[in-house]
Motif scaffolding. Sequence first.
Motif, PDB file in Angstrom:
ATOM      1  N   GLU B  74     -35.996 -13.609 -25.725  1.00  0.00           N
ATOM      2  CA  GLU B  74     -34.782 -12.755 -26.490  1.00  0.00           C
ATOM      3  C   GLU B  74     -34.833 -11.736 -27.390  1.00  0.00           C
ATOM      4  N   GLN B  75     -36.091 -11.639 -28.425  1.00  0.00           N
ATOM      5  CA  GLN B  75     -36.181 -11.396 -29.515  1.00  0.00           C
ATOM      6  C   GLN B  75     -36.166  -9.710 -29.089  1.00  0.00           C
ATOM      7  N   ILE B  76     -37.454 -10.006 -28.397  1.00  0.00           N
ATOM      8  CA  ILE B  76     -37.352  -8.541 -27.543  1.00  0.00           C
ATOM      9  C   ILE B  76     -36.059  -7.577 -27.454  1.00  0.00           C
ATOM     10  N   SER B  77     -35.498  -8.259 -26.341  1.00  0.00           N
ATOM     11  CA  SER B  77     -34.219  -7.274 -25.716  1.00  0.00           C
ATOM     12  C   SER B  77     -33.783  -6.994 -26.838  1.00  0.00           C
ATOM     13  N   ILE B  78     -33.134  -7.664 -27.397  1.00  0.00           N
ATOM     14  CA  ILE B  78     -31.959  -7.887 -28.668  1.00  0.00           C
ATOM     15  C   ILE B  78     -32.568  -6.726 -29.933  1.00  0.00           C
ATOM     16  N   ALA B  79     -33.887  -6.665 -30.019  1.00  0.00           N
ATOM     17  CA  ALA B  79     -34.099  -5.333 -30.789  1.00  0.00           C
ATOM     18  C   ALA B  79     -33.613  -4.592 -30.029  1.00  0.00           C
ATOM     19  N   LEU B  80     -34.394  -4.050 -28.981  1.00  0.00           N
ATOM     20  CA  LEU B  80     -34.023  -2.883 -28.098  1.00  0.00           C
ATOM     21  C   LEU B  80     -32.767  -2.728 -27.336  1.00  0.00           C
ATOM     22  N   MET B  81     -31.926  -3.757 -27.517  1.00  0.00           N
ATOM     23  CA  MET B  81     -30.608  -3.049 -27.214  1.00  0.00           C
ATOM     24  C   MET B  81     -29.773  -2.473 -28.237  1.00  0.00           C
ATOM     25  N   ALA B  82     -30.300  -3.082 -29.636  1.00  0.00           N
ATOM     26  CA  ALA B  82     -29.850  -2.466 -30.426  1.00  0.00           C
ATOM     27  C   ALA B  82     -30.190  -0.834 -31.276  1.00  0.00           C
ATOM     28  N   MET B  83     -31.356  -0.926 -30.626  1.00  0.00           N
ATOM     29  CA  MET B  83     -32.105   0.259 -30.602  1.00  0.00           C
ATOM     30  C   MET B  83     -31.381   1.381 -29.937  1.00  0.00           C
ATOM     31  N   ALA B  84     -31.317   0.694 -28.563  1.00  0.00           N
ATOM     32  CA  ALA B  84     -30.230   1.652 -27.432  1.00  0.00           C
ATOM     33  C   ALA B  84     -28.725   2.254 -28.130  1.00  0.00           C
ATOM     34  N   LEU B  85     -28.004   1.268 -28.693  1.00  0.00           N
ATOM     35  CA  LEU B  85     -27.068   0.912 -28.777  1.00  0.00           C
ATOM     36  C   LEU B  85     -26.625   2.242 -30.059  1.00  0.00           C
ATOM     37  N   HIS B  86     -27.749   2.097 -31.107  1.00  0.00           N
ATOM     38  CA  HIS B  86     -27.754   2.968 -32.303  1.00  0.00           C
ATOM     39  C   HIS B  86     -27.669   4.144 -31.706  1.00  0.00           C
ATOM     40  N   LYS B  87     -28.843   4.409 -30.578  1.00  0.00           N
ATOM     41  CA  LYS B  87     -28.983   6.104 -30.284  1.00  0.00           C
ATOM     42  C   LYS B  87     -27.368   6.620 -29.382  1.00  0.00           C
ATOM     43  N   LEU B 121     -21.468 -13.701 -37.854  1.00  0.00           N
ATOM     44  CA  LEU B 121     -21.267 -12.962 -37.037  1.00  0.00           C
ATOM     45  C   LEU B 121     -20.165 -12.573 -37.093  1.00  0.00           C
ATOM     46  N   GLN B 122     -18.567 -13.369 -37.906  1.00  0.00           N
ATOM     47  CA  GLN B 122     -17.397 -12.550 -38.447  1.00  0.00           C
ATOM     48  C   GLN B 122     -17.726 -11.336 -39.614  1.00  0.00           C
ATOM     49  N   GLU B 123     -18.922 -11.793 -40.755  1.00  0.00           N
ATOM     50  CA  GLU B 123     -18.851 -10.659 -41.532  1.00  0.00           C
ATOM     51  C   GLU B 123     -19.871  -9.772 -40.807  1.00  0.00           C
ATOM     52  N   CYS B 124     -20.562  -9.618 -39.278  1.00  0.00           N
ATOM     53  CA  CYS B 124     -20.532  -8.425 -39.048  1.00  0.00           C
ATOM     54  C   CYS B 124     -19.564  -8.057 -38.307  1.00  0.00           C
ATOM     55  N   LEU B 125     -18.499  -8.564 -37.523  1.00  0.00           N
ATOM     56  CA  LEU B 125     -17.290  -8.060 -36.913  1.00  0.00           C
ATOM     57  C   LEU B 125     -16.389  -7.842 -37.699  1.00  0.00           C
ATOM     58  N   ASP B 126     -16.717  -7.897 -38.922  1.00  0.00           N
ATOM     59  CA  ASP B 126     -15.382  -7.978 -40.033  1.00  0.00           C
ATOM     60  C   ASP B 126     -16.224  -5.873 -40.689  1.00  0.00           C
ATOM     61  N   ALA B 127     -16.764  -6.090 -40.417  1.00  0.00           N
ATOM     62  CA  ALA B 127     -17.706  -4.844 -40.623  1.00  0.00           C
ATOM     63  C   ALA B 127     -17.919  -3.595 -40.340  1.00  0.00           C
ATOM     64  N   GLY B 128     -17.258  -4.068 -38.568  1.00  0.00           N
ATOM     65  CA  GLY B 128     -16.947  -2.972 -38.223  1.00  0.00           C
ATOM     66  C   GLY B 128     -18.759  -2.881 -36.934  1.00  0.00           C
ATOM     67  N   GLN B 129     -20.013  -4.305 -36.848  1.00  0.00           N
ATOM     68  CA  GLN B 129     -20.557  -4.077 -36.020  1.00  0.00           C
ATOM     69  C   GLN B 129     -20.895  -4.718 -35.175  1.00  0.00           C
ATOM     70  N   VAL B 130     -21.656  -4.740 -34.017  1.00  0.00           N
ATOM     71  CA  VAL B 130     -21.484  -5.440 -33.031  1.00  0.00           C
ATOM     72  C   VAL B 130     -23.417  -6.227 -32.953  1.00  0.00           C
ATOM     73  N   PRO B 131     -22.951  -7.655 -33.585  1.00  0.00           N
ATOM     74  CA  PRO B 131     -23.838  -8.705 -33.235  1.00  0.00           C
ATOM     75  C   PRO B 131     -24.453  -8.793 -31.524  1.00  0.00           C
ATOM     76  N   ILE B 132     -25.837  -8.831 -31.451  1.00  0.00           N
ATOM     77  CA  ILE B 132     -26.708  -8.988 -30.095  1.00  0.00           C
ATOM     78  C   ILE B 132     -27.170  -9.750 -30.693  1.00  0.00           C
ATOM     79  N   VAL B 133     -27.241 -10.766 -30.215  1.00  0.00           N
ATOM     80  CA  VAL B 133     -27.700 -12.561 -30.204  1.00  0.00           C
ATOM     81  C   VAL B 133     -28.658 -12.355 -29.218  1.00  0.00           C
TER      82      VAL B 133
END
Lengths: 405, 405
Positions: B74-87, B121-133
Amino acid sequence: MSLFVQKYGGTSVGSFDRIEAVADGIARTVREGHRTVVVLSAMAGETNRLLELASLVSAKPDQRELDMLVSTGEQISIALMAMALHKRGVAAVSLLGFQVGIETDGHHGRAEIQNVDRRRLQECLDAGQVPIVAGFQGLSARGEVTTLGRGGSDTTAVALAAALQADECQIFTDVEGVYTTDPRIEPKARKMDHITFEEMLELASLGAKVLQMRSVEFAGRHRVPLRVLSSFKEGEGTLIDYDGRCHSGHRVTGIAYSREEASLTLAGLVDQPGVAAALFSPLADAKIAVDMIVQAAAGEGRVDLTFTVPRGDLALARSVIEPLMANFGARELIETSDICKVSVVGASMTHHTEVAKQMFEVLGREGIKIHLIATSEIKISVAIDEKYLELAVRSLHSSFGLGED
Amino acid sequence: MSLFVQKYGGTSVGSFDRIEAVADGIARTVREGHRTVVVLSAMAGETNRLLELASLVSAKPDQRELDMLVSTGEQISIALMAMALHKRGVAAVSLLGFQVGIETDGHHGRAEIQNVDRRRLQECLDAGQVPIVAGFQGLSARGEVTTLGRGGSDTTAVALAAALQADECQIFTDVEGVYTTDPRIEPKARKMDHITFEEMLELASLGAKVLQMRSVEFAGRHRVPLRVLSSFKEGEGTLIDYDGRCHSGHRVTGIAYSREEASLTLAGLVDQPGVAAALFSPLADAKIAVDMIVQAAAGEGRVDLTFTVPRGDLALARSVIEPLMANFGARELIETSDICKVSVVGASMTHHTEVAKQMFEVLGREGIKIHLIATSEIKISVAIDEKYLELAVRSLHSSFGLGED
């Protein structure tokens, strides 16, 4: 009963056969009655495989996410090693960086260890367990997974050894120890039994890639006895210690080298205070690692200033320097690529002059032109044409009597 | 502006194309103005690859070490997805179980979530981030990495949705929603827009493998609105909610089934109090999941007791029961393998008798012998020969008018 921290690199755990062989070695250490902490790298090729995955998703992946991704490599190694040790009846426990309290700063991809909380490790050792720790990784104060940069597992091992005041930090690699020079260039290179910390630091930083330089510095700061030895072949390896005696009996300990260097010369600079600072600050800001710096009088109140940079940074360095030339009245910017650096290293090099004379004579006899010379307390470095690298290393190695017999 | 927790399973992120497609979907949700938390499984095949690695090292790997190993998927999935979203310009942040405060008990390989600390999670959401867990993983109170067992990512998503009081927990799968029965068996199976929690629970536990049963129970306890939808095809999916109304307009909601069952019958047991407990306690101790239990009078103060178990546990169940037979005067132990279970499910099945009558008529008309019958408030299950499974499912589906149109 001693306490050892043993670190095994990527090639040492690069296959299932290798994992079994390393597990045998750890089991032996444990049976001999030593308390043992193990630090592992990712299996050889795994980190590159993960970086390849990232490159398929993004051309410019975020460094934080890269840390999240590549830190899985070590996690796989430690779990598999713990299983292999259980099979041998050894009570092993795999542990991640955050679980053994490795706190780093927040510089993703090249984090530095700030603190190690030894409690969990001590608990394991007290319970007769062998902690198998993921190298290369930590957790920042903000709770982010960080990595220490390539070769960072060495630093992990040294940091744990320092925190636990281990008797020895043993770095298992694919070589038998530290050699008088690179055996791939000079087959007569001799493995050293002892080397001083300062010599090791010069050899590591000059390109003898046995140990990561940061880990050697870290070991030096905490006076951790380091031993480099082979995970493939039995042997005592090389012990790096701190008494500064001349172990080798030679004035010169080893010949180091560094490929792919380049130099820039600013000719005819007006010789006034502050020139060097004005030039090197912007280079530092651009993260260019300037290495050798030489300044010589050019007459008429002017000087020639030359410095070397990694060849890959040459174009960037030029673009930083060119706009500044006019400010200091420089007449010309001269560029040399295709050079390399060769260094003679020795902690007991009390008579620089004699060693320098011999070094220059050897190179002259072989027809090798010296572009630059730089010295420190325990080394003399020269920049020469890269095509002469092997010839220079072999000639110096032989002339200073470093070979076997 | 709603808050959604979106979970994508292994096939949804099983390739680089799929990761890009899912990233598009998440980016769309974010652009629509919804706050979004994403939970990911390991890429399809990755968990099995890791288990294969373990099997190459040890025939009986320790469960704690397996958790350490497989949680990297799962750790690999979330890192790759975060990269794909940054793009895509989405401020995504990958987060591990321990980083979002998912605390579990200490049962490695099948841990249960005890608590979720919503602060990060709440901190991330408040900062406008999308947590990928990272799904499927947590940390025990002792600081050990745990996994929730297969399908545990659903549970992670539901737990986060509960902690955040999300408007919806959306489970993206490779099917378009919950069907009236398995479309691979009955092509006329209809996707339902709504289903009650109780119906979903019966369907999940009876073998409609859309959602992991534990995640449905968890959702029920916390009244988290669940939506099952396809990550491959646009659509509203199926909403699982809590008002208990009869959404479908049918008395019967769906036909579920479970393959590879077996039964054991203890014939002629002396009918006295405590017999059942004396038989089922040792089965429970042996971790055998007994499903249907039926007891019938056999005359002369004796009873026949029959129960079903997963076929793989039949031999074990027999070895537990055989030594006890004499204690209770059982005359015979009769074994039936090659059976399966087919169930008619419906929350508004107010008139059991009528549904039961229709069910038995349909099966009788097709010549299918019923071995066992069991009922609950919202379902009727029968055990029949497995060779009739498809025929029974299709006949019942058609008879209860569940097909399209």
